[in-house]
Design an enzyme around this catalytic site. Structure first.
Site, short mmCIF file in Angstrom:
data_model
loop_
_atom_site.label_atom_id
_atom_site.label_comp_id
_atom_site.label_asym_id
_atom_site.label_seq_id
_atom_site.Cartn_x
_atom_site.Cartn_y
_atom_site.Cartn_z
N ASN A 116 1.54 -2.20 5.30
CA ASN A 116 0.72 -1.01 5.49
C ASN A 116 -0.64 -1.11 4.80
O ASN A 116 -1.59 -0.44 5.19
CB ASN A 116 1.48 0.22 4.96
CG ASN A 116 0.60 1.42 4.80
OD1 ASN A 116 0.25 2.09 5.77
ND2 ASN A 116 0.21 1.71 3.56
N ALA A 131 -10.89 -6.38 14.69
CA ALA A 131 -10.48 -7.76 14.98
C ALA A 131 -9.25 -8.14 14.16
O ALA A 131 -8.32 -8.78 14.67
CB ALA A 131 -11.63 -8.72 14.68
N VAL A 138 -2.47 -7.98 -1.99
CA VAL A 138 -1.70 -8.72 -0.97
C VAL A 138 -2.43 -9.97 -0.50
O VAL A 138 -1.81 -10.86 0.09
CB VAL A 138 -1.36 -7.82 0.24
CG1 VAL A 138 -0.36 -6.74 -0.16
CG2 VAL A 138 -2.60 -7.24 0.87
N SER A 182 -3.69 -0.48 13.99
CA SER A 182 -4.59 0.66 14.25
C SER A 182 -4.89 0.69 15.73
O SER A 182 -4.96 -0.35 16.39
CB SER A 182 -5.89 0.49 13.46
OG SER A 182 -6.85 1.45 13.86
N TYR A 232 -12.72 -5.02 11.13
CA TYR A 232 -11.43 -4.36 10.91
C TYR A 232 -10.62 -4.34 12.20
O TYR A 232 -9.42 -4.67 12.20
CB TYR A 232 -11.70 -2.94 10.42
CG TYR A 232 -10.47 -2.09 10.21
CD1 TYR A 232 -9.72 -2.18 9.04
CD2 TYR A 232 -10.07 -1.15 11.17
CE1 TYR A 232 -8.61 -1.38 8.84
CE2 TYR A 232 -8.97 -0.34 10.97
CZ TYR A 232 -8.24 -0.46 9.81
OH TYR A 232 -7.13 0.34 9.61
N LYS A 272 -6.94 -6.09 12.92
CA LYS A 272 -5.77 -5.36 13.39
C LYS A 272 -5.31 -5.88 14.75
O LYS A 272 -4.10 -5.90 15.04
CB LYS A 272 -6.08 -3.87 13.46
CG LYS A 272 -6.32 -3.22 12.09
CD LYS A 272 -5.14 -3.40 11.15
CE LYS A 272 -5.29 -2.59 9.88
NZ LYS A 272 -4.12 -2.71 8.97
N GLY A 274 0.82 -1.20 0.00
CA GLY A 274 0.00 0.00 0.00
C GLY A 274 0.85 1.25 0.00
O GLY A 274 0.47 2.27 0.58
#
Length: 253
Positions: free
Chosen positions: A89, A156, A63, A141, A154, A158, A12
């Protein structure tokens, strides 16, 4: 912290936080491989990074596609140089209350935010182990640390990245492969703009977020590049398995 003979992969790396990291690593002397789903948008970043006198290549890939990641890493190792730094990233989310989402959305969020880093670790870390050295910096995050309404899956993912990083840090420590996690807070990025949208409601949401940040501003992509460069450097040679929040003091945990 110059690293003139080393190579970094930034997933990214064409926009937002990834762009800032790419430019910083290039200034520090790294050749950079940008893994990005939108290679056309990454070209401007690559052009600016090359002005630092390093080689920069763009690999247009998802990815979450293990075969594509494996092929790209093999090409980087063969043609750009041994990978010293991997920065995971790349990320994506579509905020919604969990009970209003479905499994197709879950699968996409998990594929990009969790499966993607698994793929890159599996492709890159064996080379680092073989050379007895390397650095992995995973961008998670603060949502993973405190939870965020409308970002349950999201968050979960991270959180999984944080736990995975710690486990891998233990597994690879004897090979001098050091892994750490950086947790951004709310940041002015293209992804944030797409989440907030435009208009009066977007301004209200942004103002509400800023009021919760002691430094009274949103993060900017450049706020994260320095800590990534530090963790990639020799100065961080005794740091592994750590989770570092960069959020203007929003979450002091």
């Amino acid at each position: 912290m110059s690293s003139t003979t080393k190579t970094a992969i930034v997933t990214g790396g064409g926009q937002g936080i990834g762009r800032a990291i790419t430019l910083r690593l290039a200034r520090d002397g790294y050749n950079v491989a940008i893994f990005d789903l939108k290679p056309d948008l990454a070209e401007e970043t690559a052009t600016e990074a090359r002005a630092s006198g390093v080689e920069v290549r763009i690999y247009g890939l998802d990815v979450a596609d293990e075969a594509a990641v494996n092929a790209a890493v093999a090409d980087v190792e063969a043609n750009l140089g041994p990978v010293w730094v991997l920065v995971n990233n790349a990320g994506w989310d579509k905020p919604a209350m969990f009970l209003q989402t479905d499994s197709d959305l879950w699968d996409k969020i998990i594929a990009i935010n969790l499966r993607g880093p698994l793929n890159t670790h599996k492709a890159v870390c064996p080379h680092m182990v073989g050379r007895k050295g390397g650095r992995v910096i995973n961008i998670a995050s603060d949502a993973a640390r405190v939870g965020t309404s409308t970002e349950a899956v999201y968050s979960a993912c991270k959180g999984g990245v944080i736990a995975f990083t710690k486990s891998m840090a233990r597994e690879l420590a004897r090979s001098n492969v050091l892994l750490n996690t950086v947790c951004p807070g709310p940041t002015n990025t293209p992804m944030m703009a797409s989440v907030l949208g435009t208009g009066e409601d977007a301004v209200k949401w942004k103002d509400a977020m800023v009021r919760g940040i002691p430094l009274r501003r949103m993060g900017e992509p450049e706020d994260y590049a320095g800590i990534v460069a530090f963790l990639a450097s020799d100065d961080a040679g005794f740091i592994t398995g750590q989770t570092i929040s960069v959020s203007g003091g929003m979450n002091m945990i």
